[in-house]
Every structure is written in C-alpha cells, then in structure tokens.
Scaffold this motif. Structure first.
Motif, PDB file in Angstrom:
ATOM      1  N   UNK A  57       0.845  -1.206   0.000  1.00  9.43           N
ATOM      2  CA  UNK A  57       0.000   0.000   0.000  1.00  9.43           C
ATOM      3  C   UNK A  57       0.873   1.248   0.000  1.00  9.43           C
ATOM      4  N   UNK A  58       2.000   1.156   0.705  1.00  9.03           N
ATOM      5  CA  UNK A  58       2.907   2.302   0.799  1.00  9.03           C
ATOM      6  C   UNK A  58       3.477   2.729  -0.536  1.00  9.03           C
ATOM      7  N   UNK A  59       3.648   1.775  -1.457  1.00 13.44           N
ATOM      8  CA  UNK A  59       4.216   2.090  -2.770  1.00 13.44           C
ATOM      9  C   UNK A  59       3.420   3.143  -3.520  1.00 13.44           C
ATOM     10  N   UNK A  60       2.108   2.951  -3.736  1.00 17.00           N
ATOM     11  CA  UNK A  60       1.295   3.971  -4.411  1.00 17.00           C
ATOM     12  C   UNK A  60       1.254   5.298  -3.675  1.00 17.00           C
ATOM     13  N   UNK A 117      -4.031  -8.800  -6.089  1.00 15.68           N
ATOM     14  CA  UNK A 117      -4.302  -7.924  -4.952  1.00 15.68           C
ATOM     15  C   UNK A 117      -3.269  -6.799  -4.881  1.00 15.68           C
ATOM     16  N   UNK A 118      -1.994  -7.160  -4.972  1.00 15.23           N
ATOM     17  CA  UNK A 118      -0.937  -6.156  -4.886  1.00 15.23           C
ATOM     18  C   UNK A 118      -0.931  -5.230  -6.115  1.00 15.23           C
ATOM     19  N   UNK A 119      -1.173  -5.814  -7.298  1.00 16.03           N
ATOM     20  CA  UNK A 119      -1.124  -5.017  -8.528  1.00 16.03           C
ATOM     21  C   UNK A 119      -2.223  -3.959  -8.584  1.00 16.03           C
ATOM     22  N   UNK A 120      -3.353  -4.217  -7.922  1.00 17.54           N
ATOM     23  CA  UNK A 120      -4.496  -3.314  -8.018  1.00 17.54           C
ATOM     24  C   UNK A 120      -4.617  -2.345  -6.845  1.00 17.54           C
TER      25      UNK A 120
END
Length: 287
Positions: A202-205, A263-266
């Motif tokens: 989540x931190x990435x975006x 999940x991670x990609x979206x």
C-alpha cells in the motif's frame, strides 16, 4: 430445474459482497424461476432494486419479527451480513428446520463492479485494505498491525461472490451431497500474505502519488487502533493470524482465478479511488 418459482430472501443486498451475489443471482440462467426478496434499509435503494425485478421490504436485521416472517416465506436465505449479528441469524434457525451452509471469508479485496455499483447503491469497497488506506491518508504514512508478521488468507471479491452461486447450484441440484450444519463450512481463500507485505505494498502507491515520503509501514499504536478500527480489541482481531484452506469450496467445483499478485497489482487503483472520494469530501466541506 423445476419450473416452480423459488422464493429467495437476501440480506445485505446492497453491501460489498451482498450486491455482488445479488447481481449474479439476477444473471443466473434460471433467474426467471426465482422470486427474490431483499430486506433494505434505504427507501431509495429499495425502489431502485424493484426496477430489477427484486421485491423489497424496507427494514433492518434489527427488526427480528419482520425478519422471522420473511425467512419463513423463503425456501432459500442468503444472509450476506455481519456474522456477529446473532439475532438475525437465529431468526432463520429457531424452528429447527434450517439447513445452514456457512461461507467463511478471508480478507476480501478488489473493488466490486456491476449494475448496482454503477447506480451508486452498492458499496464497492471492502474493509481491511480500504481501512488501512484511509488511515494512511489521515496519518500521512501507511500503518500496519503489530510487527506485520502475522498471516491472513485473501480472496478477490468476484471469486468470493462466485462461490455463493456455485454452492447455491449444488444445493439445488442435489442437497444430499452437500454438507450442512457442522459439515457445511466453506472457507474462501486463494493465497496468503503477511500484514507487513500488504502494508508495504500500500505504501508504494502513496510514495508514487506524493502522499508519503517512505513506503515502509509503521506499527499502529493502541490510540490509532481505537481511532481507525473502533477499539484495540477490534484492531488486534483484524491483524490476527488466520490460516485456512478452501478444500470444501474447491470440492464443489469452485475455481478462483485471482491471486495475491492481483491484490498487490491493483492497490494503486484503490488508493486512487479512495483519494478521489476524500478530496471530493474536502472540497464539498470547503464550499
């Protein structure tokens, strides 16, 4: 299937999972043989659902007598509401004639889609991931439960909703072959993740969008758990360790297609969608 109409009651018809289940019921190949009734809190949403051929009764699961009456007239009840709502569950079970089939969800992810979302009457968001995203907006940094080492299983909303219809079809086709009661528990999962890995993702975006300088999650304090989940107890429950395998669901022919990679990609899509909602509310409040 027999041409006889099948009375169906659905609770939680405009919720995240319930709306996805209802849209699949209406698209079922035998939908013309269903008489679907939905218990709805909102008069406006009830009127909208009637346009889809759904009978509606305005009320809530707190209306136990109304719920008992509706359940007694239904052959099948889809209870897609909180499992902590004990009076609501008991109102279909007091007479002892109910065959129960319980679907136990893991972390359900992804934004719901379909006609009810398009019309704005279905909640498109889950709880855990949007909860972490909204908390990160507020605190300016993504948080995690504890040290993030504990594990939860996950499943995409579409895969989760599909299981309801697979189970429904299996029960209609041959109820004696489908376990119920103590034998009727169906876990829903297609992969596992640690809370650290999820929060980190989540931190990435957030960093990419300029909302945070660091994607490394920090532990939510007790005060923050109270603020963002309602209590320390609920916060610890959400960040607990859960392990399961969906063997019974797969035994029915359930074949989930989405994995943790999806999940991670979206996550960036959910961050963007929720940020738009937050900014719209801020703009409205300032005018």
């Amino acid at each position: 299937m027999s041409s006889t109409h099948i009375p169906i009651l659905i609770l939680g018809a405009t919720g995240y999972i319930g709306g996805s289940v209802l849209s699949r019921l209406l698209a079922h190949s035998d939908a013309k043989s269903f008489e679907i009734t939905a218990l709805i809190r909102s008069v406006e949403k009830a009127e909208c659902l009637r346009g889809f051929g759904v009978k509606t009764v305005v009320g809530s699961t707190d209306d136990v007598e109304k719920l008992e009456t509706l359940a007694s007239h239904a052959h099948i009840v889809f209870s897609v509401v909180s499992t902590d709502d004990l009076p609501a569950i008991q109102a279909a079970d007091k007479q002892g004639y109910l065959k129960s089939y319980i679907i136990l969800h893991s972390l359900v992810y992804g934004m719901a889609s379909g006609p009810f979302v398009d019309l704005g009457i279905q909640n498109p968001f889950s709880m855990q991931i949007p909860g972490l995203i909204m908390a990160a907006f507020d605190r300016g940094h993504v948080g995690m439960f504890g040290k993030g080492l504990l594990i939860w299983p996950s499943v995409h909303i579409d895969d989760a909703a599909n299981l309801y219809l697979i189970l429904f079809d299996a029960v209609l086709a041959n109820p004696e072959k489908v376990g119920h009661g103590r034998e009727g528990y169906f876990f829903v999962e297609n992969g596992e993740h640690t809370w650290y890995d999820l929060s980190k993702a989540i931190g990435g975006p957030f960093v990419k969008a300029g909302l945070s300088k660091d994607s490394e999650p920090t532990t939510l304090t007790d005060e923050e758990l109270i603020k963002y989940t309602g209590s320390v107890e609920i916060g610890h429950k959400m960040g607990s360790n859960v392990r399961c395998h969906a063997n019974c669901a797969r035994g029915l022919g359930w074949k989930p297609t989405k994995t943790n990679k999806d999940m991670f990609d979206n996550l960036s899509l959910e961050v963007s969608a929720l940020l738009n909602i937050v900014q719209a509310k801020q703009q409205k409040a300032s005018t």
